[in-house]
Design a protein around this motif. Structure first.
Motif: not given
Length: 291
Positions: A116-117, A179, A185, A188, A194, A197
């Motif tokens: 994810y990051y 993602r 999206q 987000v 985070g 999600i």
């Protein structure tokens, strides 16, 4: 109330469809029956054991199977093989199941973060994963167990550490695809944290391959636990486990083959049951199976 019923109806239909697809696969059903059997034996083993698994009797050494009072015979110390086999199921199931679940929890969390990051975290995580995966699973588990010391808990930890990279890679691959989906999206853009999600939107949609991987990894963990016990790095005597029984029998194969046959057969049947169940779950949960 009507709206709730309408919303739950597709889910109920999906569950019925999955059950129907599962029951149409005889190997998967047989695997499930085998898994349930071994889990139940592991839970209630000490209660159904016909004798004390650690009680020695030098007057009944190497009694052949199907003898009165000893259905599967006795070992080199006169201990009942059936009792040790039943009680040893718990140690083998604990090692196989717990090691896989621990690895799944840690690996899924790290895989979520990495996928994810991205960025430097993903780079460091993947390079560390590559280093661990460069070692064969069995060799890495033996090396870690040797460092940690011989015990069942250390064997479980060693097996779990060896399995973590696999779950990291599988989770990361799923996260990289999810993602970019519109619902992620949208979350987000709406300012969702985070972690919300990752666990609320992404994880719930990548559970299928993870559940299949858990069922597939358990047989390897069972064999790994038996290997560590065979080498003296797992469950320690006189506590019974399938691996220690195999280790104790290696010097008596010519005069008491059953001493090794029965724990080896238990390992084979347990791993086969989990493998058949895992293959069945993979086929059932595959969305292409409806076509």
């Amino acid at each position: 109330m009507t709206a709730i019923a309408v919303e739950l109806a597709p889910r109920a239909q999906q569950r019925r469809r999955l059950r129907r697809r599962f029951t149409r696969r005889p190997t998967a059903v047989i695997g499930l029956v085998g898994v349930v059997f071994f889990v139940l034996v592991a839970i209630v083993g000490p209660l159904i054991s016909p004798a004390d698994p650690n009680a020695t009797n030098y007057d009944t050494i190497f009694v052949s199977p199907f003898s009165a009072g000893h259905l599967l015979g006795t070992d080199d110390l006169g201990r009942d093989v059936l009792s040790r086999l039943i009680v040893g199921t718990r140690a083998s199931m604990e090692a196989g199941v717990l090691a896989t679940l621990i690895a799944a929890l840690v690996g899924v969390f790290l895989g979520l973060l990495s996928g994810y990051y991205r960025g430097w975290l993903d780079t460091v995580m993947m390079r560390a994963t590559d280093v661990v995966l460069s070692f064969p699973f069995a060799i890495l588990a033996v090396g870690l167990a040797s460092i940690l010391g011989p015990s069942l808990s250390n064997a479980i930890l060693a097996l779990a550490i060896s399995l973590v990279p696999t779950f990291i890679r599988i989770t990361r691959a799923e996260v990289l695809g999810l993602r970019e989906q519109e619902y992620v999206q949208a979350a987000v853009v709406s300012g969702a944290p985070g972690l919300v999600i990752m666990f609320g939107h992404i994880l719930r949609n990548c559970l299928t391959p993870l559940v299949v991987q858990v069922s597939v990894a358990i047989p390897g963990s069972i064999i790994g636990a038996a290997t560590l016990s065979f080498l003296g790095l797992g469950e320690q005597p006189p506590t019974a486990s399938w691996g220690t029984m195999l280790s104790e029998s290696q010097n008596y194969l010519s005069q008491a083959a059953w001493f090794a046959v029965f724990p080896g057969l238990a390992i084979a049947l347990a791993t086969l049951s989990f493998t058949m169940l895992g293959d069945g779950l993979r086929d059932v949960l595959d969305p292409r199976g409806d076509r």
